[in-house]
Design an enzyme around this catalytic site. Sequence first.
Site, PDB file in Angstrom:
ATOM      1  N   GLU A 149       8.287  11.207  -8.475  1.00  0.00           N
ATOM      2  CA  GLU A 149       8.574   9.947  -7.781  1.00  0.00           C
ATOM      3  C   GLU A 149       9.867   9.347  -8.311  1.00  0.00           C
ATOM      4  O   GLU A 149      10.351   9.719  -9.390  1.00  0.00           O
ATOM      5  CB  GLU A 149       7.386   8.974  -7.906  1.00  0.00           C
ATOM      6  N   HIS A 176       8.609  -2.641  -1.408  1.00  0.00           N
ATOM      7  CA  HIS A 176       8.582  -1.190  -1.178  1.00  0.00           C
ATOM      8  C   HIS A 176       9.488  -0.868  -0.011  1.00  0.00           C
ATOM      9  O   HIS A 176       9.408  -1.506   1.034  1.00  0.00           O
ATOM     10  CB  HIS A 176       7.154  -0.711  -0.892  1.00  0.00           C
ATOM     11  N   GLY A 229       0.249   7.339  -4.179  1.00  0.00           N
ATOM     12  CA  GLY A 229       0.943   8.316  -5.023  1.00  0.00           C
ATOM     13  C   GLY A 229       0.060   8.848  -6.131  1.00  0.00           C
ATOM     14  O   GLY A 229      -0.213  10.048  -6.213  1.00  0.00           O
ATOM     15  N   TRP A 242      -6.035   1.645  -1.904  1.00  0.00           N
ATOM     16  CA  TRP A 242      -4.954   2.028  -0.994  1.00  0.00           C
ATOM     17  C   TRP A 242      -3.834   2.788  -1.700  1.00  0.00           C
ATOM     18  O   TRP A 242      -2.883   3.231  -1.045  1.00  0.00           O
ATOM     19  CB  TRP A 242      -4.344   0.782  -0.336  1.00  0.00           C
ATOM     20  N   ALA A 243      -3.914   2.898  -3.014  1.00  0.00           N
ATOM     21  CA  ALA A 243      -2.829   3.564  -3.749  1.00  0.00           C
ATOM     22  C   ALA A 243      -2.700   4.998  -3.266  1.00  0.00           C
ATOM     23  O   ALA A 243      -3.693   5.711  -3.134  1.00  0.00           O
ATOM     24  CB  ALA A 243      -3.092   3.514  -5.244  1.00  0.00           C
ATOM     25  N   HIS A 282       5.250  -5.532  -2.186  1.00  0.00           N
ATOM     26  CA  HIS A 282       4.349  -4.435  -2.528  1.00  0.00           C
ATOM     27  C   HIS A 282       3.652  -4.648  -3.859  1.00  0.00           C
ATOM     28  O   HIS A 282       2.462  -4.354  -3.996  1.00  0.00           O
ATOM     29  CB  HIS A 282       5.177  -3.148  -2.573  1.00  0.00           C
ATOM     30  N   GLY A 316     -11.358  -4.321  -8.089  1.00  0.00           N
ATOM     31  CA  GLY A 316     -10.452  -3.182  -7.954  1.00  0.00           C
ATOM     32  C   GLY A 316     -10.556  -2.295  -9.189  1.00  0.00           C
ATOM     33  O   GLY A 316     -11.547  -2.345  -9.946  1.00  0.00           O
ATOM     34  N   LEU A 317      -9.516  -1.505  -9.413  1.00  0.00           N
ATOM     35  CA  LEU A 317      -9.534  -0.558 -10.531  1.00  0.00           C
ATOM     36  C   LEU A 317      -9.697  -1.272 -11.879  1.00  0.00           C
ATOM     37  O   LEU A 317     -10.521  -0.865 -12.714  1.00  0.00           O
ATOM     38  CB  LEU A 317      -8.229   0.245 -10.529  1.00  0.00           C
TER      39      LEU A 317
HETATM   40  C1  LIG Z   1      -0.461   0.548  -0.316  1.00  0.00           C
HETATM   41  C2  LIG Z   1      -0.359   0.569  -1.818  1.00  0.00           C
HETATM   42  C3  LIG Z   1      -0.063   1.761  -2.475  1.00  0.00           C
HETATM   43  C4  LIG Z   1       0.032   1.785  -3.872  1.00  0.00           C
HETATM   44  N1  LIG Z   1       0.245   2.973  -4.511  1.00  0.00           N
HETATM   45  C5  LIG Z   1       0.239   3.003  -5.861  1.00  0.00           C
HETATM   46  C6  LIG Z   1       0.335   4.238  -6.554  1.00  0.00           C
HETATM   47  O1  LIG Z   1       0.395   5.293  -5.968  1.00  0.00           O
HETATM   48  N2  LIG Z   1       0.328   4.209  -7.912  1.00  0.00           N
HETATM   49  C7  LIG Z   1       0.244   3.042  -8.623  1.00  0.00           C
HETATM   50  O2  LIG Z   1       0.254   3.081  -9.858  1.00  0.00           O
HETATM   51  N3  LIG Z   1       0.128   1.871  -7.980  1.00  0.00           N
HETATM   52  C8  LIG Z   1       0.106   1.823  -6.633  1.00  0.00           C
HETATM   53  N4  LIG Z   1      -0.024   0.625  -5.997  1.00  0.00           N
HETATM   54  C9  LIG Z   1      -0.266  -0.569  -6.815  1.00  0.00           C
HETATM   55  C10 LIG Z   1      -1.692  -0.512  -7.338  1.00  0.00           C
HETATM   56  O3  LIG Z   1      -2.547  -0.078  -6.313  1.00  0.00           O
HETATM   57  C11 LIG Z   1      -2.163  -1.871  -7.839  1.00  0.00           C
HETATM   58  O4  LIG Z   1      -1.222  -2.432  -8.704  1.00  0.00           O
HETATM   59  C12 LIG Z   1      -3.483  -1.737  -8.577  1.00  0.00           C
HETATM   60  O5  LIG Z   1      -4.412  -1.078  -7.759  1.00  0.00           O
HETATM   61  C13 LIG Z   1      -3.983  -3.103  -8.969  1.00  0.00           C
HETATM   62  O6  LIG Z   1      -5.309  -2.986  -9.408  1.00  0.00           O
HETATM   63  P1  LIG Z   1      -6.116  -4.309  -9.707  1.00  0.00           P
HETATM   64  O7  LIG Z   1      -7.469  -3.894 -10.112  1.00  0.00           O
HETATM   65  O8  LIG Z   1      -5.336  -5.166 -10.603  1.00  0.00           O
HETATM   66  O9  LIG Z   1      -6.130  -5.086  -8.304  1.00  0.00           O
HETATM   67  P2  LIG Z   1      -6.762  -4.695  -6.899  1.00  0.00           P
HETATM   68  O10 LIG Z   1      -7.106  -3.274  -6.805  1.00  0.00           O
HETATM   69  O11 LIG Z   1      -5.867  -5.268  -5.861  1.00  0.00           O
HETATM   70  O12 LIG Z   1      -8.130  -5.481  -6.913  1.00  0.00           O
HETATM   71  C14 LIG Z   1      -8.153  -6.877  -6.887  1.00  0.00           C
HETATM   72  C15 LIG Z   1      -9.558  -7.309  -6.608  1.00  0.00           C
HETATM   73  O13 LIG Z   1      -9.628  -8.731  -6.718  1.00  0.00           O
HETATM   74  C16 LIG Z   1     -10.308  -9.247  -5.599  1.00  0.00           C
HETATM   75  N5  LIG Z   1      -9.918 -10.639  -5.416  1.00  0.00           N
HETATM   76  C17 LIG Z   1      -8.783 -11.148  -4.885  1.00  0.00           C
HETATM   77  N6  LIG Z   1      -8.837 -12.482  -4.915  1.00  0.00           N
HETATM   78  C18 LIG Z   1     -10.020 -12.820  -5.487  1.00  0.00           C
HETATM   79  C19 LIG Z   1     -10.644 -14.043  -5.806  1.00  0.00           C
HETATM   80  N7  LIG Z   1     -10.056 -15.223  -5.556  1.00  0.00           N
HETATM   81  N8  LIG Z   1     -11.877 -14.013  -6.376  1.00  0.00           N
HETATM   82  C20 LIG Z   1     -12.471 -12.820  -6.657  1.00  0.00           C
HETATM   83  N9  LIG Z   1     -11.915 -11.638  -6.392  1.00  0.00           N
HETATM   84  C21 LIG Z   1     -10.709 -11.642  -5.812  1.00  0.00           C
HETATM   85  C22 LIG Z   1      -9.965  -8.314  -4.472  1.00  0.00           C
HETATM   86  O14 LIG Z   1     -10.888  -8.408  -3.408  1.00  0.00           O
HETATM   87  C23 LIG Z   1     -10.047  -6.981  -5.209  1.00  0.00           C
HETATM   88  O15 LIG Z   1     -11.365  -6.545  -5.294  1.00  0.00           O
HETATM   89  C24 LIG Z   1      -0.131   0.582  -4.599  1.00  0.00           C
HETATM   90  C25 LIG Z   1      -0.412  -0.612  -3.932  1.00  0.00           C
HETATM   91  C26 LIG Z   1      -0.524  -0.623  -2.558  1.00  0.00           C
HETATM   92  C27 LIG Z   1      -0.843  -1.916  -1.863  1.00  0.00           C
END
Ligand SMILES: Cc1cc2nc3c(=O)[nH]c(=O)nc-3n(C[C@H](O)[C@H](O)[C@H](O)COP(=O)(O)OP(=O)(O)OC[C@H]3O[C@@H](n4cnc5c(N)ncnc54)[C@H](O)[C@@H]3O)c2cc1C
Length: 522
Positions: free
Chosen positions: A115, A234, A49, A46-47, A339, A15-16
């Site tokens: 927001e 949420h 906002g 999917w974010a 959420h 992810g990000l």
């Molecule tokens: C619908 C939605 C809307 C949102 N809108 C906003 C917004 O507008 N603004 C904001 O700040 N936040 C928003 N959020 C929250 C934000 O998107 C997340 O907190 C943020 O994207 C998390 O980033 P991340 O890289 O930590 O995790 P993620 O982007 O969730 O990435 C996690 C990664 O880990 C992988 N993974 C999972 N389990 C394993 C495993 N066992 N082994 C290896 N890989 C694994 C997944 O496949 C994925 O690639 C939103 C969330 C959702 C669900």
Amino acid sequence: MQELATERVVIVGAGLGALYAALRLSPRPVLVISPEALGTGASSAWAQGGVAAAMDPADSAEAHAADTVRAGAGTVDADVARAVAAEARAHVLDLTDLGTCFDRADDGAYVMSREAAHSFARVVRVKGDQAGAEIMRALIAEVRRTPSIQVLDGVIATGLAVHAGGVQGVEVSLSRPGGSVPCLIRCPAVLLAGGGSGGLFAQTTNPSRIRGQVIGLAARAGAVIADAEFVQFHPTAIATGADPAPLATEALRGAGATLINADGVRFMAAWHPDGELAPRDIVARAIYAETQAGRRPMLDTRAALGQRILGEYPAVAGACQAAGIDPVRDPIPVAAAAHYHMGGIASDARGRASLDRLWVCGEAASTGLHGANRLASNGLLEALVYARRCALDIEAALAPCALAPAVTLPDLAPQASPDPHLVARLRRAMTDGVGVVRTAAGLHQALGIIASVESAQADCAELRNMTATATLIAAAALLREESRGGHYRADFPDMDGATGSRSHMTLAQAMTLRARTALETT
Ligand SMILES: Cc1cc2nc3c(=O)[nH]c(=O)nc-3n(C[C@H](O)[C@H](O)[C@H](O)COP(=O)(O)OP(=O)(O)OC[C@H]3O[C@@H](n4cnc5c(N)ncnc54)[C@H](O)[C@@H]3O)c2cc1C
């Protein structure tokens, strides 16, 4: 178990947090473990906002930090909030340089959304609700252009190898249905960026991969978990029965959309003076109460947006259309859904977890930024800030490494993946007993179900990672005998003082509580 060794830093997740860290570590060779093809399976894409950042000259990082502290209900680490808010602007500019097309006015200024619980319009956005998709598009393109980054897709992390308190490597399996036996990848450092745990709940807005597995695997390896009980629900998941539930971004309420029930009554005024823009936990509880009372809460965008919702919020309009709802003519049925996990793997200002050679960023981490209630759009920001800090600290901690051969996994024999019926039972138990409104009795019951799910397929590491996180959330919720932010106890409805302490727990402690609970209830 078969094993191999690499000089690459292993980044778990795609992810990000993972991709931004991989780019910031470049040219150091890294291996990104991605269960799905890049760009899918992550909350980031999917974010809707956007990213919170004080970009307007009339706004300030200090005001952003103050709003973050206020929203967090007395448990935000104010130093963390100040430092993160101060870095926000630089990351938005960096994402722009990386090719993210944020909405801009004719004079080039960033268009900002308002927001809930922000004192200023402070969220940089993309076409209303496309921020995550656009940021990820830009990062994935950059990752593909970066030769130091190897992406291994179709692979999932299932465990950590630990020796004398230090992480030696990551156990990985194939993520295809049917799974595989694990293989150990030994490496100099591991960065966990595997997202949160919203998908552990039956009602959620999170992608189905996001089920607390990475928090759970760290906990099983002995890492300390912080603030596990603080889950954000949420208020406006679109209630169509789809799993996961599509989201109607909070920016819609910022743009004037109202919440009404089946009787046409605007009910938020009775809950908070800010009405629809009250803190997210309060709106979620109001929505939950309307749902429980059978009054079918709905988000009404008709007067505020009319036809404009179709062009300005394409993700929301598309989700409505797929469910047969016409948001131009009808209000959108909504429900509260899990959420965002404020809790996670405890990490320090450099992104270090409590085990040596283990770093964590993004939603899997608990940095102290969010306290008991995340301020809207601080999630992506936290992922950016800590991804960069982890990269800097890993670079400083390791000997230089310019080149490393690509990693190739050996053939891995099939092995059962989690039984879908057990996963469904676990998720139902979380929504019913550990959801928007909690009680001691409900938490006891949930802990019992989690234990029985775990023992029904005890040899499945993926399931154990989920039940570990579920146990930690429920145990921490049981221990916190007060209501604070996203954690609401009907049997302890008041906050115990304006400020509260964060919780820290190991899986061993949570399991002891779970076992004691089982003894008390038999
Ligand atoms: C619908 C939605 C809307 C949102 N809108 C906003 C917004 O507008 N603004 C904001 O700040 N936040 C928003 N959020 C929250 C934000 O998107 C997340 O907190 C943020 O994207 C998390 O980033 P991340 O890289 O930590 O995790 P993620 O982007 O969730 O990435 C996690 C990664 O880990 C992988 N993974 C999972 N389990 C394993 C495993 N066992 N082994 C290896 N890989 C694994 C997944 O496949 C994925 O690639 C939103 C969330 C959702 C669900």
